[in-house]
Each structure stands twice: as C-alpha cells, then as structure tokens.
Scaffold this motif. Structure first.
Motif, PDB file in Angstrom:
ATOM      1  N   GLY A  78       0.812  -1.213   0.000  1.00 21.58           N
ATOM      2  CA  GLY A  78       0.000   0.000   0.000  1.00 21.58           C
ATOM      3  C   GLY A  78       0.840   1.255   0.000  1.00 21.58           C
ATOM      4  O   GLY A  78       0.521   2.232  -0.695  1.00 21.58           O
ATOM      5  N   VAL A  79       1.940   1.258   0.762  1.00 17.61           N
ATOM      6  CA  VAL A  79       2.834   2.420   0.770  1.00 17.61           C
ATOM      7  C   VAL A  79       3.433   2.618  -0.621  1.00 17.61           C
ATOM      8  O   VAL A  79       3.523   3.755  -1.123  1.00 17.61           O
ATOM      9  N   GLY A  80       3.827   1.524  -1.263  1.00 15.91           N
ATOM     10  CA  GLY A  80       4.377   1.624  -2.611  1.00 15.91           C
ATOM     11  C   GLY A  80       3.364   2.141  -3.613  1.00 15.91           C
ATOM     12  O   GLY A  80       3.683   2.985  -4.456  1.00 15.91           O
ATOM     13  N   LEU A  84       3.629   5.657  -5.627  1.00 12.94           N
ATOM     14  CA  LEU A  84       3.516   5.683  -7.082  1.00 12.94           C
ATOM     15  C   LEU A  84       2.440   6.665  -7.518  1.00 12.94           C
ATOM     16  O   LEU A  84       2.635   7.443  -8.460  1.00 12.94           O
ATOM     17  N   GLY A  85       1.311   6.640  -6.832  1.00 13.11           N
ATOM     18  CA  GLY A  85       0.229   7.554  -7.196  1.00 13.11           C
ATOM     19  C   GLY A  85       0.552   9.006  -6.896  1.00 13.11           C
ATOM     20  O   GLY A  85       0.173   9.904  -7.643  1.00 13.11           O
ATOM     21  N   TYR A  86       1.265   9.263  -5.807  1.00 17.41           N
ATOM     22  CA  TYR A  86       1.540  10.645  -5.397  1.00 17.41           C
ATOM     23  C   TYR A  86       2.734  11.229  -6.150  1.00 17.41           C
ATOM     24  O   TYR A  86       2.662  12.344  -6.673  1.00 17.41           O
ATOM     25  N   PHE A  87       3.836  10.474  -6.210  1.00 18.07           N
ATOM     26  CA  PHE A  87       5.060  11.013  -6.799  1.00 18.07           C
ATOM     27  C   PHE A  87       5.208  10.668  -8.282  1.00 18.07           C
ATOM     28  O   PHE A  87       5.741  11.472  -9.041  1.00 18.07           O
ATOM     29  N   GLY A  88       4.779   9.495  -8.672  1.00 17.97           N
ATOM     30  CA  GLY A  88       5.027   9.050 -10.043  1.00 17.97           C
ATOM     31  C   GLY A  88       3.947   9.443 -11.030  1.00 17.97           C
ATOM     32  O   GLY A  88       4.203  10.134 -12.014  1.00 17.97           O
ATOM     33  N   VAL A  94      -4.856   6.184  -7.769  1.00 15.22           N
ATOM     34  CA  VAL A  94      -3.831   5.218  -7.378  1.00 15.22           C
ATOM     35  C   VAL A  94      -3.375   5.504  -5.948  1.00 15.22           C
ATOM     36  O   VAL A  94      -3.142   4.581  -5.164  1.00 15.22           O
ATOM     37  N   PHE A  95      -3.276   6.779  -5.586  1.00 15.03           N
ATOM     38  CA  PHE A  95      -2.914   7.137  -4.222  1.00 15.03           C
ATOM     39  C   PHE A  95      -3.958   6.616  -3.232  1.00 15.03           C
ATOM     40  O   PHE A  95      -3.625   6.027  -2.206  1.00 15.03           O
ATOM     41  N   GLY A  96      -5.240   6.789  -3.559  1.00 16.73           N
ATOM     42  CA  GLY A  96      -6.316   6.297  -2.696  1.00 16.73           C
ATOM     43  C   GLY A  96      -6.342   4.784  -2.612  1.00 16.73           C
ATOM     44  O   GLY A  96      -6.582   4.211  -1.541  1.00 16.73           O
ATOM     45  N   ALA A  97      -6.079   4.118  -3.738  1.00 16.34           N
ATOM     46  CA  ALA A  97      -6.032   2.655  -3.721  1.00 16.34           C
ATOM     47  C   ALA A  97      -4.881   2.166  -2.849  1.00 16.34           C
ATOM     48  O   ALA A  97      -5.014   1.185  -2.109  1.00 16.34           O
ATOM     49  N   VAL A 101      -5.174  -0.256   0.487  1.00 19.88           N
ATOM     50  CA  VAL A 101      -4.393  -1.476   0.684  1.00 19.88           C
ATOM     51  C   VAL A 101      -3.592  -1.386   1.974  1.00 19.88           C
ATOM     52  O   VAL A 101      -3.479  -2.357   2.737  1.00 19.88           O
ATOM     53  N   MET A 102      -3.035  -0.197   2.256  1.00 18.03           N
ATOM     54  CA  MET A 102      -2.247  -0.014   3.470  1.00 18.03           C
ATOM     55  C   MET A 102      -3.106  -0.207   4.717  1.00 18.03           C
ATOM     56  O   MET A 102      -2.696  -0.863   5.674  1.00 18.03           O
ATOM     57  N   PHE A 103      -4.321   0.323   4.716  1.00 23.72           N
ATOM     58  CA  PHE A 103      -5.184   0.154   5.876  1.00 23.72           C
ATOM     59  C   PHE A 103      -5.677  -1.286   6.019  1.00 23.72           C
ATOM     60  O   PHE A 103      -5.911  -1.758   7.136  1.00 23.72           O
ATOM     61  N   ILE A 104      -5.830  -1.995   4.917  1.00 23.05           N
ATOM     62  CA  ILE A 104      -6.149  -3.420   5.001  1.00 23.05           C
ATOM     63  C   ILE A 104      -5.002  -4.159   5.679  1.00 23.05           C
ATOM     64  O   ILE A 104      -5.209  -5.031   6.528  1.00 23.05           O
TER      65      ILE A 104
END
Length: 132
Positions: A78-80, A84-88, A94-97, A101-104
C-alpha cells in the motif's frame, strides 16, 4: 469478422487458458509427490516411520497463516502504491487505492495480534522436535 469482435473473445479466453495451465501444473506436481510417497513407503519396513511421514505431510498442509507477516507485506504494498500515485503518476485514484491497501494491511496486523496462532499447534511442533 473484424478485430473488434476478436479482442473481447481473447480477453475472456486468455484467463481461462491461464487457469487451465495452472491446474494442469498443480495436478502434475501433486501426482508426482504422491507417487514418490508411495515409492518411499514401499521401502520403509517400520510402520512408525510411515506414520511419522504421513503426519509430517499432513502438518504442512495445515500451516497457519501468520497475519502479522502478511499484514506487514500488505502495508508496504500500500505504501508503494501510494508513493507511485503521489510522486510518479500524480493521480488521486492510485494514491487512494494505495491507502486502502495499506489500511487493510494494518487491519491484518491487528488481527494477527488479537488472534495469535493456537497453542496446541505450537505444542505439537515442540513435541515433534523433542522426538528427534
């Protein structure tokens, strides 16, 4: 018949083909494993050794899922995704997804600490080690 018709057909058939390959491979490996077990058991004279062999194989199938480990892996996936969504890609979807995933993963970590592995499984492992 145009290519417009073939694309959805291939889109449906390719996953079915991939699943067929996976099931065929799994069937072949299981068949080879069972044939090996049969050959080994023919050469063993002691019934207790055969029983230990069967118990060791049964224990491998019932391996417990370590929620703490899978939770940690899921958190970093989720961090990755978020990075990817924020910086890439600079997309909020993608950031929200990634955050989802991170909270899951965080939930899996909590579940791993709330519901640890059963003590009887740990006792069985220790007793098996003490026999050797």
């Amino acid at each position: 018949m145009g290519i417009e018709i073939l694309i959805p057909i291939f889109g449906i058939l390719i996953p079915i083909f991939i699943l067929g390959i996976i099931f065929a491979y799994q069937y072949g490996t299981d068949k080879n494993k069972y044939n090996t077990i049969i050959e080994v058991s023919k050469n063993i004279k002691d019934g207790e050794q055969i029983q230990e062999l069967l118990e060791s194989l049964a224990e491998r199938k019932k391996s417990p899922i370590d929620l703490r480990r899978t939770g940690l892996v899921t958190i970093f996936v989720g961090v990755g995704l978020s990075a990817l969504g924020y910086f890439g890609l600079h997309t909020d979807v993608v950031f929200g997804a990634g955050l989802l995933v991170m909270f899951i993963g965080i939930g899996q970590m909590f579940a791993g600490y709330i519901y640890p592995n059963q003590p009887d499984e740990i006792n069985r492992t220790v007793e098996g080690y003490e026999k050797k």
